[in-house]
Design a protein around this motif. Structure first.
Motif, PDB file in Angstrom:
ATOM      1  N   ARG A 153     -21.448  -3.350  -3.435  1.00 42.66           N
ATOM      2  CA  ARG A 153     -21.996  -2.219  -3.999  1.00 42.66           C
ATOM      3  C   ARG A 153     -21.117  -0.834  -3.878  1.00 42.66           C
ATOM      4  O   ARG A 153     -20.552  -1.035  -2.852  1.00 42.66           O
ATOM      5  N   LEU A 154     -21.264  -0.145  -4.628  1.00 44.88           N
ATOM      6  CA  LEU A 154     -20.385   1.128  -4.483  1.00 44.88           C
ATOM      7  C   LEU A 154     -21.279   2.391  -5.606  1.00 44.88           C
ATOM      8  O   LEU A 154     -22.005   1.897  -6.114  1.00 44.88           O
ATOM      9  N   LEU A 155     -20.672   3.453  -5.211  1.00 42.03           N
ATOM     10  CA  LEU A 155     -21.458   4.337  -6.052  1.00 42.03           C
ATOM     11  C   LEU A 155     -20.470   5.185  -6.906  1.00 42.03           C
ATOM     12  O   LEU A 155     -19.381   5.813  -6.326  1.00 42.03           O
ATOM     13  N   ALA A 156     -20.640   5.107  -8.124  1.00 43.89           N
ATOM     14  CA  ALA A 156     -19.723   6.062  -8.995  1.00 43.89           C
ATOM     15  C   ALA A 156     -20.311   7.500  -9.079  1.00 43.89           C
ATOM     16  O   ALA A 156     -21.207   7.800  -9.813  1.00 43.89           O
ATOM     17  N   ILE A 157     -19.823   8.067  -8.197  1.00 45.75           N
ATOM     18  CA  ILE A 157     -20.331   9.519  -7.548  1.00 45.75           C
ATOM     19  C   ILE A 157     -20.482  10.557  -9.241  1.00 45.75           C
ATOM     20  O   ILE A 157     -19.480  10.421 -10.035  1.00 45.75           O
ATOM     21  N   ARG A 158     -21.333  11.526  -9.136  1.00 48.10           N
ATOM     22  CA  ARG A 158     -21.346  12.284 -10.171  1.00 48.10           C
ATOM     23  C   ARG A 158     -21.009  13.469  -9.792  1.00 48.10           C
ATOM     24  O   ARG A 158     -21.749  14.542  -9.805  1.00 48.10           O
ATOM     25  N   ASP A 159     -19.653  13.903  -9.641  1.00 50.22           N
ATOM     26  CA  ASP A 159     -19.364  15.285  -9.272  1.00 50.22           C
ATOM     27  C   ASP A 159     -19.081  16.067 -10.564  1.00 50.22           C
ATOM     28  O   ASP A 159     -19.704  17.441 -10.678  1.00 50.22           O
ATOM     29  N   ASN A 160     -18.552  15.327 -11.949  1.00 53.21           N
ATOM     30  CA  ASN A 160     -18.711  16.040 -12.921  1.00 53.21           C
ATOM     31  C   ASN A 160     -18.706  15.103 -14.076  1.00 53.21           C
ATOM     32  O   ASN A 160     -18.103  13.732 -13.492  1.00 53.21           O
ATOM     33  N   ASP A 161     -19.180  15.346 -15.310  1.00 56.19           N
ATOM     34  CA  ASP A 161     -19.359  14.098 -16.115  1.00 56.19           C
ATOM     35  C   ASP A 161     -18.185  13.517 -16.628  1.00 56.19           C
ATOM     36  O   ASP A 161     -18.112  12.221 -16.538  1.00 56.19           O
ATOM     37  N   SER A 162     -16.823  14.273 -16.732  1.00 52.77           N
ATOM     38  CA  SER A 162     -15.880  13.525 -17.333  1.00 52.77           C
ATOM     39  C   SER A 162     -15.440  12.519 -16.089  1.00 52.77           C
ATOM     40  O   SER A 162     -15.081  11.279 -16.527  1.00 52.77           O
ATOM     41  N   GLN A 163     -15.406  12.950 -14.922  1.00 53.89           N
ATOM     42  CA  GLN A 163     -14.734  12.005 -13.763  1.00 53.89           C
ATOM     43  C   GLN A 163     -15.767  11.082 -13.556  1.00 53.89           C
ATOM     44  O   GLN A 163     -15.295   9.835 -13.199  1.00 53.89           O
ATOM     45  N   HIS A 164     -17.018  11.067 -13.752  1.00 53.47           N
ATOM     46  CA  HIS A 164     -18.179  10.069 -13.650  1.00 53.47           C
ATOM     47  C   HIS A 164     -17.753   9.118 -14.688  1.00 53.47           C
ATOM     48  O   HIS A 164     -17.805   7.747 -14.328  1.00 53.47           O
ATOM     49  N   ARG A 165     -17.440   9.517 -15.811  1.00 50.94           N
ATOM     50  CA  ARG A 165     -17.339   8.576 -16.956  1.00 50.94           C
ATOM     51  C   ARG A 165     -16.146   7.821 -16.670  1.00 50.94           C
ATOM     52  O   ARG A 165     -16.065   6.333 -16.953  1.00 50.94           O
ATOM     53  N   ARG A 166     -15.072   8.168 -16.305  1.00 45.92           N
ATOM     54  CA  ARG A 166     -13.827   7.479 -15.715  1.00 45.92           C
ATOM     55  C   ARG A 166     -14.004   6.673 -14.756  1.00 45.92           C
ATOM     56  O   ARG A 166     -13.580   5.431 -14.747  1.00 45.92           O
ATOM     57  N   LEU A 167     -14.616   7.024 -13.638  1.00 43.24           N
ATOM     58  CA  LEU A 167     -15.055   6.160 -12.642  1.00 43.24           C
ATOM     59  C   LEU A 167     -16.079   4.917 -12.893  1.00 43.24           C
ATOM     60  O   LEU A 167     -15.503   3.712 -12.562  1.00 43.24           O
ATOM     61  N   VAL A 168     -16.872   5.115 -13.834  1.00 49.10           N
ATOM     62  CA  VAL A 168     -17.694   3.874 -14.346  1.00 49.10           C
ATOM     63  C   VAL A 168     -16.822   2.877 -15.192  1.00 49.10           C
ATOM     64  O   VAL A 168     -16.998   1.637 -14.857  1.00 49.10           O
ATOM     65  N   ARG A 169     -16.038   3.444 -16.008  1.00 52.53           N
ATOM     66  CA  ARG A 169     -15.113   2.501 -16.577  1.00 52.53           C
ATOM     67  C   ARG A 169     -14.313   1.876 -15.910  1.00 52.53           C
ATOM     68  O   ARG A 169     -14.081   0.656 -16.018  1.00 52.53           O
ATOM     69  N   TYR A 170     -13.632   2.639 -14.884  1.00 51.14           N
ATOM     70  CA  TYR A 170     -12.884   1.845 -13.948  1.00 51.14           C
ATOM     71  C   TYR A 170     -13.470   0.741 -13.085  1.00 51.14           C
ATOM     72  O   TYR A 170     -12.892  -0.181 -13.108  1.00 51.14           O
ATOM     73  N   PHE A 171     -14.773   1.237 -12.669  1.00 49.43           N
ATOM     74  CA  PHE A 171     -15.439   0.075 -11.847  1.00 49.43           C
ATOM     75  C   PHE A 171     -15.687  -0.975 -12.547  1.00 49.43           C
ATOM     76  O   PHE A 171     -15.780  -2.269 -12.176  1.00 49.43           O
ATOM     77  N   ARG A 172     -16.248  -0.798 -14.188  1.00 50.98           N
ATOM     78  CA  ARG A 172     -16.290  -1.913 -14.852  1.00 50.98           C
ATOM     79  C   ARG A 172     -15.323  -2.868 -14.956  1.00 50.98           C
ATOM     80  O   ARG A 172     -15.567  -4.225 -15.317  1.00 50.98           O
ATOM     81  N   GLN A 173     -14.151  -2.185 -15.041  1.00 50.84           N
ATOM     82  CA  GLN A 173     -13.112  -3.115 -15.072  1.00 50.84           C
ATOM     83  C   GLN A 173     -12.775  -4.167 -14.063  1.00 50.84           C
ATOM     84  O   GLN A 173     -12.174  -5.156 -14.111  1.00 50.84           O
ATOM     85  N   LEU A 174     -13.186  -3.705 -12.794  1.00 49.70           N
ATOM     86  CA  LEU A 174     -13.363  -4.555 -11.736  1.00 49.70           C
ATOM     87  C   LEU A 174     -14.626  -5.563 -11.974  1.00 49.70           C
ATOM     88  O   LEU A 174     -14.571  -6.245 -10.679  1.00 49.70           O
TER      89      LEU A 174
END
Length: 169
Positions: free
Chosen positions: A102-123
């Motif tokens: 488990r991990l948390l795609a942190i929501r510091d700002n919307d743009s960074q959050h979307r990139r994190l979610v996309r990156y983690f989905r690739q994994l």
């Protein structure tokens, strides 16, 4: 490695072949196993240059791998992320009963959050639930250090995906 998952030793060899140091630090504390994975570039006559690290912990459960903080910095770091993921997942599969992370795609700002979610989905990570301002979210927000999208992934699948990324580079 056709279809076969790499061992932690194979991941360490891949790092060495690229001229990088890969180290894991695990110091069990009762049932909790804190984990720190680092990748560095050796420098003659100087300490190694830290390129990336991941911190997390494991508890002896199938869903027990918790990945908390990952940081990659500097130039020439295209292998660092995949090496960290491979080492983390290989360690979990070899040294713990953990099969899912488990991990948390942190929501510091919307743009960074979307990139994190996309990156983690690739994994191979999939959304579990949003952690927000609700009172029921407070315990998990204290564990993860913020709000965002809680995600879960399979360690073997994540290892296979990250290993393919390494093989392509």
């Amino acid at each position: 490695m056709s279809g076969e998952l790499p061992s932690l030793a194979a991941v360490e060899q891949r790092a060495a072949a690229a001229g990088l140091l890969l180290r894991l630090q695990c110091r069990p504390l009762l049932a909790l196993q804190p984990l720190r994975v680092v990748v560095a570039r050796p420098r003659p006559g100087a300490p190694p240059l830290l390129l990336g690290e991941l911190k997390g912990w494991a508890v002896p459960l199938p869903d027990g791998l918790q990945l908390d903080t990952m940081r990659v910095q500097g130039e020439g770091t295209q292998l660092v992320g995949p090496l960290i993921w491979c080492a983390s997942f290989a360690w979990a599969l070899e040294a713990t009963p953990c099969r899912r992370a488990r991990l948390l795609a942190i929501r510091d700002n919307d743009s960074q959050h979307r990139r994190l979610v996309r990156y983690f989905r690739q994994l191979g990570f999939e959304p579990v639930r949003e952690l927000g301002a609700a009172a029921t979210d407070l315990p998990l927000r204290l564990v993860w250090g913020g709000s965002g999208l809680l995600m879960r992934g399979d360690c073997a699948d994540g290892l296979a995906r990250a290993w393919r990324q390494l093989q392509r580079r």
